[in-house]
Motif scaffolding. Structure first.
Motif, PDB file in Angstrom:
ATOM      1  N   HIS A 113      17.791  43.759  -0.030  1.00  0.00           N
ATOM      2  CA  HIS A 113      17.260  43.668   1.637  1.00  0.00           C
ATOM      3  C   HIS A 113      16.502  45.524   1.699  1.00  0.00           C
ATOM      4  CE1 HIS A 113      16.107  43.252   5.352  1.00  0.00           C
ATOM      5  NE2 HIS A 113      17.059  44.021   5.859  1.00  0.00           N
ATOM      6  N   VAL A 114      17.504  46.383   1.358  1.00  0.00           N
ATOM      7  CA  VAL A 114      17.596  47.674   1.600  1.00  0.00           C
ATOM      8  C   VAL A 114      15.810  47.854   1.021  1.00  0.00           C
ATOM      9  CG1 VAL A 114      19.106  48.979   0.389  1.00  0.00           C
ATOM     10  CG2 VAL A 114      18.635  49.627   2.644  1.00  0.00           C
ATOM     11  N   LYS A 115      16.799  47.573  -0.642  1.00  0.00           N
ATOM     12  CA  LYS A 115      15.456  47.876  -2.085  1.00  0.00           C
ATOM     13  C   LYS A 115      13.935  47.458  -1.072  1.00  0.00           C
ATOM     14  CE  LYS A 115      14.656  47.617  -6.406  1.00  0.00           C
ATOM     15  NZ  LYS A 115      15.827  46.712  -7.662  1.00  0.00           N
ATOM     16  N   LYS A 116      14.129  46.155  -0.242  1.00  0.00           N
ATOM     17  CA  LYS A 116      12.571  45.633   0.043  1.00  0.00           C
ATOM     18  C   LYS A 116      11.898  46.553   1.032  1.00  0.00           C
ATOM     19  CE  LYS A 116      13.912  41.142  -1.855  1.00  0.00           C
ATOM     20  NZ  LYS A 116      14.399  39.607  -1.027  1.00  0.00           N
ATOM     21  N   ILE A 117      13.343  47.484   2.264  1.00  0.00           N
ATOM     22  CA  ILE A 117      11.849  48.012   3.201  1.00  0.00           C
ATOM     23  C   ILE A 117      12.353  49.628   2.623  1.00  0.00           C
ATOM     24  CG2 ILE A 117      13.937  49.517   5.223  1.00  0.00           C
ATOM     25  CD1 ILE A 117      13.549  46.096   6.139  1.00  0.00           C
ATOM     26  N   CYS A 118      12.884  49.446   1.783  1.00  0.00           N
ATOM     27  CA  CYS A 118      11.988  51.007   0.618  1.00  0.00           C
ATOM     28  C   CYS A 118      10.275  50.509   0.364  1.00  0.00           C
ATOM     29  CB  CYS A 118      13.083  51.525   0.139  1.00  0.00           C
ATOM     30  SG  CYS A 118      14.588  51.697  -0.094  1.00  0.00           S
ATOM     31  N   ASN A 119      10.659  49.687  -0.403  1.00  0.00           N
ATOM     32  CA  ASN A 119       9.312  49.363  -0.747  1.00  0.00           C
ATOM     33  C   ASN A 119       7.947  49.270   0.244  1.00  0.00           C
ATOM     34  OD1 ASN A 119      10.293  48.947  -3.609  1.00  0.00           O
ATOM     35  ND2 ASN A 119      10.793  46.777  -3.726  1.00  0.00           N
ATOM     36  N   ILE A 120       8.754  48.497   1.492  1.00  0.00           N
ATOM     37  CA  ILE A 120       7.252  48.176   2.543  1.00  0.00           C
ATOM     38  C   ILE A 120       7.626  49.931   2.930  1.00  0.00           C
ATOM     39  CG2 ILE A 120       7.473  47.914   4.876  1.00  0.00           C
ATOM     40  CD1 ILE A 120       9.108  45.377   4.466  1.00  0.00           C
ATOM     41  N   MET A 121       8.420  50.348   3.453  1.00  0.00           N
ATOM     42  CA  MET A 121       8.365  52.299   3.777  1.00  0.00           C
ATOM     43  C   MET A 121       7.428  52.700   2.658  1.00  0.00           C
ATOM     44  SD  MET A 121       8.960  51.979   6.251  1.00  0.00           S
ATOM     45  CE  MET A 121       9.165  53.682   7.374  1.00  0.00           C
ATOM     46  N   LYS A 122       7.060  52.613   1.293  1.00  0.00           N
ATOM     47  CA  LYS A 122       6.767  53.220   0.486  1.00  0.00           C
ATOM     48  C   LYS A 122       5.653  53.143   0.112  1.00  0.00           C
ATOM     49  CE  LYS A 122       6.938  54.310  -4.622  1.00  0.00           C
ATOM     50  NZ  LYS A 122       7.669  53.787  -5.831  1.00  0.00           N
ATOM     51  N   GLU A 123       5.252  51.626   0.395  1.00  0.00           N
ATOM     52  CA  GLU A 123       3.621  50.690   0.117  1.00  0.00           C
ATOM     53  C   GLU A 123       3.249  51.589   1.606  1.00  0.00           C
ATOM     54  OE1 GLU A 123       1.473  46.557   1.230  1.00  0.00           O
ATOM     55  OE2 GLU A 123       3.705  46.455   0.838  1.00  0.00           O
ATOM     56  N   LEU A 124       3.355  51.939   2.282  1.00  0.00           N
ATOM     57  CA  LEU A 124       2.686  52.096   4.071  1.00  0.00           C
ATOM     58  C   LEU A 124       2.349  54.125   3.954  1.00  0.00           C
ATOM     59  CD1 LEU A 124       4.326  49.747   6.613  1.00  0.00           C
ATOM     60  CD2 LEU A 124       2.331  49.637   5.410  1.00  0.00           C
ATOM     61  N   LYS A 125       3.738  54.183   3.049  1.00  0.00           N
ATOM     62  CA  LYS A 125       3.421  56.169   2.998  1.00  0.00           C
ATOM     63  C   LYS A 125       3.644  56.588   4.010  1.00  0.00           C
ATOM     64  CE  LYS A 125      -0.471  56.323  -0.563  1.00  0.00           C
ATOM     65  NZ  LYS A 125      -0.635  54.995  -0.794  1.00  0.00           N
ATOM     66  N   MET A 126       5.480  56.302   4.358  1.00  0.00           N
ATOM     67  CA  MET A 126       6.287  56.384   5.694  1.00  0.00           C
ATOM     68  C   MET A 126       7.259  56.514   5.893  1.00  0.00           C
ATOM     69  SD  MET A 126       4.534  54.348   8.668  1.00  0.00           S
ATOM     70  CE  MET A 126       5.593  54.741  10.019  1.00  0.00           C
ATOM     71  N   TYR A 127       8.073  58.015   6.725  1.00  0.00           N
ATOM     72  CA  TYR A 127       9.294  58.604   6.297  1.00  0.00           C
ATOM     73  C   TYR A 127       9.828  57.743   7.025  1.00  0.00           C
ATOM     74  CZ  TYR A 127       6.553  63.110   4.590  1.00  0.00           C
ATOM     75  OH  TYR A 127       5.039  63.821   4.640  1.00  0.00           O
ATOM     76  N   TRP A 128      11.502  57.421   6.775  1.00  0.00           N
ATOM     77  CA  TRP A 128      12.001  56.883   7.074  1.00  0.00           C
ATOM     78  C   TRP A 128      13.727  57.197   6.965  1.00  0.00           C
ATOM     79  CZ3 TRP A 128      16.298  53.330   5.108  1.00  0.00           C
ATOM     80  CH2 TRP A 128      16.339  53.324   3.377  1.00  0.00           C
ATOM     81  N   GLY A 129      14.953  56.290   8.111  1.00  0.00           N
ATOM     82  CA  GLY A 129      15.875  57.116   7.753  1.00  0.00           C
ATOM     83  C   GLY A 129      16.556  56.094   8.435  1.00  0.00           C
ATOM     84  N   ALA A 130      18.079  55.677   8.148  1.00  0.00           N
ATOM     85  CA  ALA A 130      18.739  55.197   8.869  1.00  0.00           C
ATOM     86  C   ALA A 130      20.025  55.658   8.139  1.00  0.00           C
ATOM     87  CB  ALA A 130      19.276  54.211   8.003  1.00  0.00           C
ATOM     88  N   GLN A 131      21.140  54.388   9.793  1.00  0.00           N
ATOM     89  CA  GLN A 131      22.374  55.111   9.554  1.00  0.00           C
ATOM     90  C   GLN A 131      22.827  54.076   8.673  1.00  0.00           C
ATOM     91  OE1 GLN A 131      23.309  54.562  13.590  1.00  0.00           O
ATOM     92  NE2 GLN A 131      23.260  52.388  13.959  1.00  0.00           N
ATOM     93  N   SER A 132      24.150  54.071   8.382  1.00  0.00           N
ATOM     94  CA  SER A 132      24.501  53.521   7.079  1.00  0.00           C
ATOM     95  C   SER A 132      26.438  52.960   7.343  1.00  0.00           C
ATOM     96  CB  SER A 132      24.017  53.394   5.757  1.00  0.00           C
ATOM     97  OG  SER A 132      25.323  52.860   4.935  1.00  0.00           O
TER      98      SER A 132
END
Length: 189
Positions: A170-189
């Motif tokens: 799931h997090v890998k798919k989120i990473c791919n979305i953010m990479k595709e949209l060329k956006m920065y992101w962060g999260a708690q874990s």
């Protein structure tokens, strides 16, 4: 009549105490459906609060906190994009470094999942959202993030999920979305 209504994780942890300390109604757990149903009931000439799942309310005639049955968890796979136009997005999208810590950009918080299988003493996540992790659809998440980027010029997303990184795929798919949209992101874990 007017009513004071409160919800959230602290309320979910101690709803009886909340209504005994001055609120009329506490929305327990996920509030989307409960709050909608509650408002519709309160608009009636003679509302019957005992009909509403997921609330604790003060029976003023008896001075007693009444705990209604819990509401079932909702399907979050395709929840609608929040009504961002109803809040001051200029304020919430100002450049600051608190959303993605130490990185001054226009960023907002988004939730991609709810729930947690763990039972940490310091956290109320599983009391509010349940022990089973439920995911929004990837298309739904991507749609919200694109909307925020295109409408409000958001540059980054802080994923507010309690357990975003529990599921590697799931997090890998989120990473791919953010990479595709060329956006920065962060999260708690």
């Amino acid at each position: 009549d007017s009513y004071s209504i409160i919800g959230g994780s602290h309320v979910t942890a101690a709803p009886k105490e909340i209504v005994k300390s001055g609120f009329d109604i506490a929305v327990v757990g996920e509030g989307e459906l409960t709050t909608l149903e509650l408002i519709k009931e309160l608009e009636k000439d003679e509302p019957n609060l005992s009909r509403i799942k997921g609330i604790v309310w003060l029976d003023k005639s008896r001075g007693e906190a009444i705990v209604n049955p819990p509401r079932e968890y909702i399907d979050i796979s395709n929840i609608p994009i929040p009504a961002y136009d109803k809040v001051n997005m200029d304020y919430y999208t100002k450049v600051w470094d608190d959303v993605i810590r130490g990185f001054p950009i226009k960023a907002v918080m988004v939730m991609a999942s709810r729930g947690c299988p763990y039972n940490c003493a310091f956290c109320a996540c599983n009391r509010v959202f349940g022990r089973r992790i439920r995911y929004r659809s990837l298309d739904n998440i991507k749609e919200e993030i694109k909307f925020l980027r295109n409408k409000y010029n958001v540059e980054g997303i802080w994923f507010a999920d309690d357990t975003l990184t529990v599921n590697y795929d799931h997090v890998k798919k989120i990473c791919n979305i953010m990479k595709e949209l060329k956006m920065y992101w962060g999260a708690q874990s």
